[in-house]
Write an enzyme that holds these catalytic residues in place. Structure first.
Site, PDB file in Angstrom:
ATOM      1  N   HIS A  75       0.837  -1.203   0.000  1.00 20.52           N
ATOM      2  CA  HIS A  75       0.000   0.000   0.000  1.00 20.52           C
ATOM      3  C   HIS A  75       0.875   1.257   0.000  1.00 20.52           C
ATOM      4  O   HIS A  75       1.721   1.428   0.871  1.00 20.52           O
ATOM      5  CB  HIS A  75      -0.917   0.028   1.225  1.00 20.52           C
ATOM      6  CG  HIS A  75      -2.107  -0.863   1.076  1.00 20.52           C
ATOM      7  ND1 HIS A  75      -3.187  -0.822   1.917  1.00 20.52           N
ATOM      8  CD2 HIS A  75      -2.401  -1.809   0.153  1.00 20.52           C
ATOM      9  CE1 HIS A  75      -4.096  -1.700   1.527  1.00 20.52           C
ATOM     10  NE2 HIS A  75      -3.633  -2.331   0.474  1.00 20.52           N
ATOM     11  N   TYR A 203      -9.155   5.510   7.558  1.00 22.23           N
ATOM     12  CA  TYR A 203      -9.258   5.921   8.960  1.00 22.23           C
ATOM     13  C   TYR A 203     -10.306   7.017   9.016  1.00 22.23           C
ATOM     14  O   TYR A 203     -10.128   8.078   8.409  1.00 22.23           O
ATOM     15  CB  TYR A 203      -7.927   6.473   9.466  1.00 22.23           C
ATOM     16  CG  TYR A 203      -6.831   5.438   9.657  1.00 22.23           C
ATOM     17  CD1 TYR A 203      -6.069   4.975   8.591  1.00 22.23           C
ATOM     18  CD2 TYR A 203      -6.545   4.941  10.937  1.00 22.23           C
ATOM     19  CE1 TYR A 203      -5.061   4.033   8.782  1.00 22.23           C
ATOM     20  CE2 TYR A 203      -5.526   4.008  11.135  1.00 22.23           C
ATOM     21  CZ  TYR A 203      -4.796   3.563  10.059  1.00 22.23           C
ATOM     22  OH  TYR A 203      -3.795   2.638  10.256  1.00 22.23           O
ATOM     23  N   PRO A 294      -3.548   0.938  18.944  1.00 19.72           N
ATOM     24  CA  PRO A 294      -3.257   0.443  17.585  1.00 19.72           C
ATOM     25  C   PRO A 294      -3.482   1.456  16.455  1.00 19.72           C
ATOM     26  O   PRO A 294      -3.201   1.135  15.299  1.00 19.72           O
ATOM     27  CB  PRO A 294      -4.207  -0.755  17.430  1.00 19.72           C
ATOM     28  CG  PRO A 294      -5.291  -0.525  18.417  1.00 19.72           C
ATOM     29  CD  PRO A 294      -4.705   0.261  19.545  1.00 19.72           C
ATOM     30  N   LYS A 298       1.639   0.466  15.160  1.00 25.30           N
ATOM     31  CA  LYS A 298       3.066   0.473  15.514  1.00 25.30           C
ATOM     32  C   LYS A 298       3.544  -0.672  16.399  1.00 25.30           C
ATOM     33  O   LYS A 298       4.757  -0.889  16.519  1.00 25.30           O
ATOM     34  CB  LYS A 298       3.405   1.805  16.210  1.00 25.30           C
ATOM     35  CG  LYS A 298       3.423   2.984  15.264  1.00 25.30           C
ATOM     36  CD  LYS A 298       4.653   2.962  14.368  1.00 25.30           C
ATOM     37  CE  LYS A 298       4.517   3.789  13.126  1.00 25.30           C
ATOM     38  NZ  LYS A 298       4.182   3.029  11.915  1.00 25.30           N
ATOM     39  N   TYR A 386       4.167   6.881   9.730  1.00 24.04           N
ATOM     40  CA  TYR A 386       3.338   5.712   9.411  1.00 24.04           C
ATOM     41  C   TYR A 386       4.156   4.641   8.688  1.00 24.04           C
ATOM     42  O   TYR A 386       4.034   3.450   8.975  1.00 24.04           O
ATOM     43  CB  TYR A 386       2.131   6.134   8.553  1.00 24.04           C
ATOM     44  CG  TYR A 386       1.044   5.086   8.505  1.00 24.04           C
ATOM     45  CD1 TYR A 386      -0.010   5.106   9.416  1.00 24.04           C
ATOM     46  CD2 TYR A 386       1.067   4.061   7.560  1.00 24.04           C
ATOM     47  CE1 TYR A 386      -1.005   4.137   9.399  1.00 24.04           C
ATOM     48  CE2 TYR A 386       0.078   3.085   7.534  1.00 24.04           C
ATOM     49  CZ  TYR A 386      -0.951   3.131   8.453  1.00 24.04           C
ATOM     50  OH  TYR A 386      -1.928   2.172   8.438  1.00 24.04           O
TER      51      TYR A 386
HETATM   52  P1  RFL Z   1       3.116 -10.949  21.969  1.00 23.92           P
HETATM   53  O1  RFL Z   1       2.592 -11.056  20.601  1.00 23.92           O
HETATM   54  O2  RFL Z   1       2.162 -10.655  23.063  1.00 23.92           O
HETATM   55  O3  RFL Z   1       3.869 -12.330  22.292  1.00 23.92           O
HETATM   56  C1  RFL Z   1       4.325 -12.648  23.578  1.00 23.92           C
HETATM   57  C2  RFL Z   1       4.451 -14.157  23.692  1.00 23.92           C
HETATM   58  O4  RFL Z   1       4.955 -14.477  24.995  1.00 23.92           O
HETATM   59  C3  RFL Z   1       4.200 -15.547  25.535  1.00 23.92           C
HETATM   60  N1  RFL Z   1       4.270 -15.490  27.014  1.00 23.92           N
HETATM   61  C4  RFL Z   1       5.070 -16.279  27.751  1.00 23.92           C
HETATM   62  N2  RFL Z   1       5.949 -17.224  27.387  1.00 23.92           N
HETATM   63  C5  RFL Z   1       6.631 -17.845  28.387  1.00 23.92           C
HETATM   64  N3  RFL Z   1       6.425 -17.594  29.721  1.00 23.92           N
HETATM   65  C6  RFL Z   1       5.548 -16.636  30.105  1.00 23.92           C
HETATM   66  N4  RFL Z   1       5.347 -16.370  31.397  1.00 23.92           N
HETATM   67  C7  RFL Z   1       4.830 -15.928  29.090  1.00 23.92           C
HETATM   68  N5  RFL Z   1       3.891 -14.950  29.111  1.00 23.92           N
HETATM   69  C8  RFL Z   1       3.571 -14.699  27.849  1.00 23.92           C
HETATM   70  C9  RFL Z   1       2.794 -15.324  24.988  1.00 23.92           C
HETATM   71  O5  RFL Z   1       2.029 -16.523  25.019  1.00 23.92           O
HETATM   72  C10 RFL Z   1       3.101 -14.847  23.573  1.00 23.92           C
HETATM   73  O6  RFL Z   1       3.194 -15.930  22.663  1.00 23.92           O
HETATM   74  O7  RFL Z   1       4.285  -9.867  22.086  1.00 23.92           O
HETATM   75  P2  RFL Z   1       5.416  -9.447  21.007  1.00 23.92           P
HETATM   76  O8  RFL Z   1       6.101 -10.669  20.462  1.00 23.92           O
HETATM   77  O9  RFL Z   1       6.214  -8.391  21.666  1.00 23.92           O
HETATM   78  O10 RFL Z   1       4.614  -8.818  19.762  1.00 23.92           O
HETATM   79  C11 RFL Z   1       3.897  -7.613  19.895  1.00 23.92           C
HETATM   80  C12 RFL Z   1       2.683  -7.594  18.958  1.00 23.92           C
HETATM   81  O11 RFL Z   1       1.942  -8.771  19.145  1.00 23.92           O
HETATM   82  C13 RFL Z   1       1.793  -6.364  19.189  1.00 23.92           C
HETATM   83  O12 RFL Z   1       2.579  -5.227  19.439  1.00 23.92           O
HETATM   84  C14 RFL Z   1       0.883  -6.041  17.983  1.00 23.92           C
HETATM   85  O13 RFL Z   1      -0.036  -7.087  17.740  1.00 23.92           O
HETATM   86  C15 RFL Z   1       0.132  -4.724  18.202  1.00 23.92           C
HETATM   87  N6  RFL Z   1      -0.811  -4.395  17.102  1.00 23.92           N
HETATM   88  C16 RFL Z   1      -0.363  -3.849  15.902  1.00 23.92           C
HETATM   89  N7  RFL Z   1       0.948  -3.656  15.686  1.00 23.92           N
HETATM   90  C17 RFL Z   1       1.390  -3.196  14.472  1.00 23.92           C
HETATM   91  O14 RFL Z   1       2.617  -3.020  14.302  1.00 23.92           O
HETATM   92  N8  RFL Z   1       0.522  -2.939  13.423  1.00 23.92           N
HETATM   93  C18 RFL Z   1      -0.811  -3.107  13.562  1.00 23.92           C
HETATM   94  O15 RFL Z   1      -1.543  -2.930  12.591  1.00 23.92           O
HETATM   95  C19 RFL Z   1      -1.313  -3.550  14.839  1.00 23.92           C
HETATM   96  N9  RFL Z   1      -2.624  -3.753  15.027  1.00 23.92           N
HETATM   97  C20 RFL Z   1      -2.177  -4.633  17.271  1.00 23.92           C
HETATM   98  C21 RFL Z   1      -3.069  -4.290  16.207  1.00 23.92           C
HETATM   99  C22 RFL Z   1      -2.677  -5.203  18.443  1.00 23.92           C
HETATM  100  C23 RFL Z   1      -4.026  -5.419  18.576  1.00 23.92           C
HETATM  101  N10 RFL Z   1      -4.455  -6.017  19.775  1.00 23.92           N
HETATM  102  C24 RFL Z   1      -5.274  -7.175  19.793  1.00 23.92           C
HETATM  103  C25 RFL Z   1      -3.794  -5.667  21.027  1.00 23.92           C
HETATM  104  C26 RFL Z   1      -4.425  -4.481  16.336  1.00 23.92           C
HETATM  105  C27 RFL Z   1      -4.912  -5.014  17.530  1.00 23.92           C
HETATM  106  C28 RFL Z   1      -6.413  -5.178  17.640  1.00 23.92           C
HETATM  107  C1  PHB Z   2      -5.238  -4.076  11.049  1.00 23.60           C
HETATM  108  O1  PHB Z   2      -5.392  -4.340   9.840  1.00 23.60           O
HETATM  109  O2  PHB Z   2      -5.427  -4.932  11.931  1.00 23.60           O
HETATM  110  C2  PHB Z   2      -4.854  -2.701  11.466  1.00 23.60           C
HETATM  111  C3  PHB Z   2      -4.552  -1.771  10.490  1.00 23.60           C
HETATM  112  C4  PHB Z   2      -4.199  -0.476  10.866  1.00 23.60           C
HETATM  113  C5  PHB Z   2      -4.160  -0.134  12.201  1.00 23.60           C
HETATM  114  C6  PHB Z   2      -4.443  -1.077  13.182  1.00 23.60           C
HETATM  115  C7  PHB Z   2      -4.804  -2.375  12.816  1.00 23.60           C
HETATM  116  O3  PHB Z   2      -3.845   1.137  12.547  1.00 23.60           O
END
Ligand code: RFL
Ligand code: PHB
Length: 393
Positions: A75, A203, A294, A298, A386
């Site tokens: 994109h 957005y 989110p 980031k 972004y």
């Molecule tokens: P994670 O993904 O939470 O993984 C951590 C892992 O550690 C395990 N764990 C343990 N393992 C051993 N012993 C323990 N005591 C433990 N406790 C936990 C867990 O089971 C898990 O497997 O962290 P990590 O690796 O730092 O990754 C971070 C990302 O997952 C997170 O920042 C993103 O998903 C945030 N996020 C977005 N980020 C983006 O860059 N672009 C996006 O578009 C974006 N959209 C989002 C998002 C997060 C969302 N939610 C659900 C919070 C959209 C949403 C809705």
């Molecule tokens: C997504 O596709 O899950 C998504 C995209 C943009 C955002 C957050 C989440 O800012």
């Protein structure tokens, strides 16, 4: 107690832990990933969707770009919608950079496949991980697997166990500070078998709240609605979700494609930073150290930036130079606060806030957005953040 010896012990097999392990393996540094949950759980969590320009280059440079480039969607911009109009921000034209739409689940699947191909799978379903001796240069992680007690002996421990993990808590309370901000709203997110109704993400600021049109593939839409943080998903039957998306994203002459909703959840929004990101031989990476709302997409990208620098620092350490590792916490905290700034800015600009000043604030937001879409400098500012701050891998 059984003993395992490695160079780097990694707690958490999410994207941060698995990517660090893959990068270290590629650099000849032995490591072990300890993951609490089973493998399927780590793959099925629906989360991020946007990968920054440099994050994709890093993944591709390390053998993880093949499916991403084939199935991901490149994109060159986003749309901002307010006051009944949609405005395109063309990142390519503004600053010559782009992002990729590729689900976090797909990144994790590719990482697991690479680990299996290399014969270095994570250890899943481990319990009671406990990092100890962190003030020494021979730390250990104690854990349980099945009925067996283990100690993982290593040179360094990396806490990549997410916001709810235990690694951060292994730093004595007197030696860490938590900065936190909660929002009084969350996002209701859905995945639907519906062709995306827009070429790029939309957005939208609307009187009734924020809405986001995103996607995962030409057949799958990902959509979000601003809702109260404790909203009961049971109050949102599919029809109500589509109707509300129609109201907030609707424009004359444009229709939102509907389809079968196959995933639905509500996520509260918070900002969080824990400092420092290093304590002795423990390093924190990803959500274990910082969380953003989110809106700026980031979280995953910040986790990738952390482990890219950590790999470089560890490689240089084993070559006799500790400068990068010693600067890791300061370098990544500075980056984390820049990311907090952008995520806060996007969140405040695009969500509805309640309270006595709500109407005034909404009009300020409309003023802010009107200026933004009329200025190439303002648009380039958004585009720079972004598409991503530099990743020093
Ligand atoms: P994670 O993904 O939470 O993984 C951590 C892992 O550690 C395990 N764990 C343990 N393992 C051993 N012993 C323990 N005591 C433990 N406790 C936990 C867990 O089971 C898990 O497997 O962290 P990590 O690796 O730092 O990754 C971070 C990302 O997952 C997170 O920042 C993103 O998903 C945030 N996020 C977005 N980020 C983006 O860059 N672009 C996006 O578009 C974006 N959209 C989002 C998002 C997060 C969302 N939610 C659900 C919070 C959209 C949403 C809705
Ligand atoms: C997504 O596709 O899950 C998504 C995209 C943009 C955002 C957050 C989440 O800012």
């Amino acid at each position: 107690m059984k003993t395992i010896t490695t160079q780097v012990g990694i707690i958490g097999g999410g994207p941060a832990g698995l990517l660090l392990s893959h990068l270290l393996h590629g650099s000849g540094i032995d490591n072990v990933v300890l993951e609490l949950r089973d493998r399927d759980y780590t793959v099925q969590r629906v989360r991020a969707g946007v990968l920054e320009h440099d994050a994709v280059e890093l993944l591709a440079a390390n053998g993880l770009g093949e499916r991403l480039h084939r199935e991901g969607l490149r994109h060159g911009g986003i749309h901002l919608q307010f006051a009944g109009e949609r405005h395109h921000l063309d990142f390519e034209a503004l600053i010559g950079r782009h992002v990729w739409i590729y689900g976090q689940q797909e990144v994790v699947k590719d990482l697991i496949a690479a680990h299996e191909a290399n014969g270095t799978p994570a250890r899943y379903e481990i319990a009671d991980a406990r990092p100890v001796d962190l003030e020494t240069d021979h730390p250990r992680v104690l854990f349980t697997e099945g009925d067996e007690q283990y100690e993982l002996r290593c040179d360094f421990v990396v806490g990549a166990d997410g916001f709810h993990g235990i690694s951060r808590l292994a730093i004595p309370p007197a030696d860490r500070v938590a900065y936190e901000r909660e929002y009084d709203f969350g996002w209701l997110g859905i995945l639907a078998h519906a062709a995306p109704s827009s070429d790029e993400l939309v957005y939208a600021l609307h009187e009734r709240g924020f809405a986001l049109l995103s996607m995962r593939s030409p057949e799958i839409s990902r959509l979000y609605l601003q809702v109260p943080p404790d909203e009961d998903i049971a109050d949102w039957p599919d029809e109500r979700i589509w109707d509300e998306l129609d109201v907030r994203l609707g424009l004359p002459g444009w229709t939102l494609e509907r389809g079968e909703i196959f995933d639905k959840s509500v996520t509260p929004m918070r900002s969080f930073v824990s400092a420092p990101m290093r304590h002795g031989s423990l390093f924190l990476a990803g959500d274990a150290a910082h969380i953003v709302p989110p809106t700026g997409a980031k979280g995953l990208n910040s986790a990738i930036a952390d482990v890219a620098l950590l790999r470089r620092g560890l490689v240089e350490h084993y070559a006799g130079d500790d400068a990068t590792l010693d600067a890791y916490s300061d370098t990544q905290l500075s980056r984390a606060w820049q990311t907090q700034y952008f995520s806060t800015w996007m969140t405040r600009m695009l969500h509805s806030f309640s309270g006595p000043d709500a109407e005034f604030d909404h009009n300020v937001q409309l003023g802010q957005l009107a200026q933004l879409v009329s200025s190439d400098h303002a648009k380039a500012h958004l585009a720079e953040f972004y598409t991503g701050l530099p990743i020093h891998g």
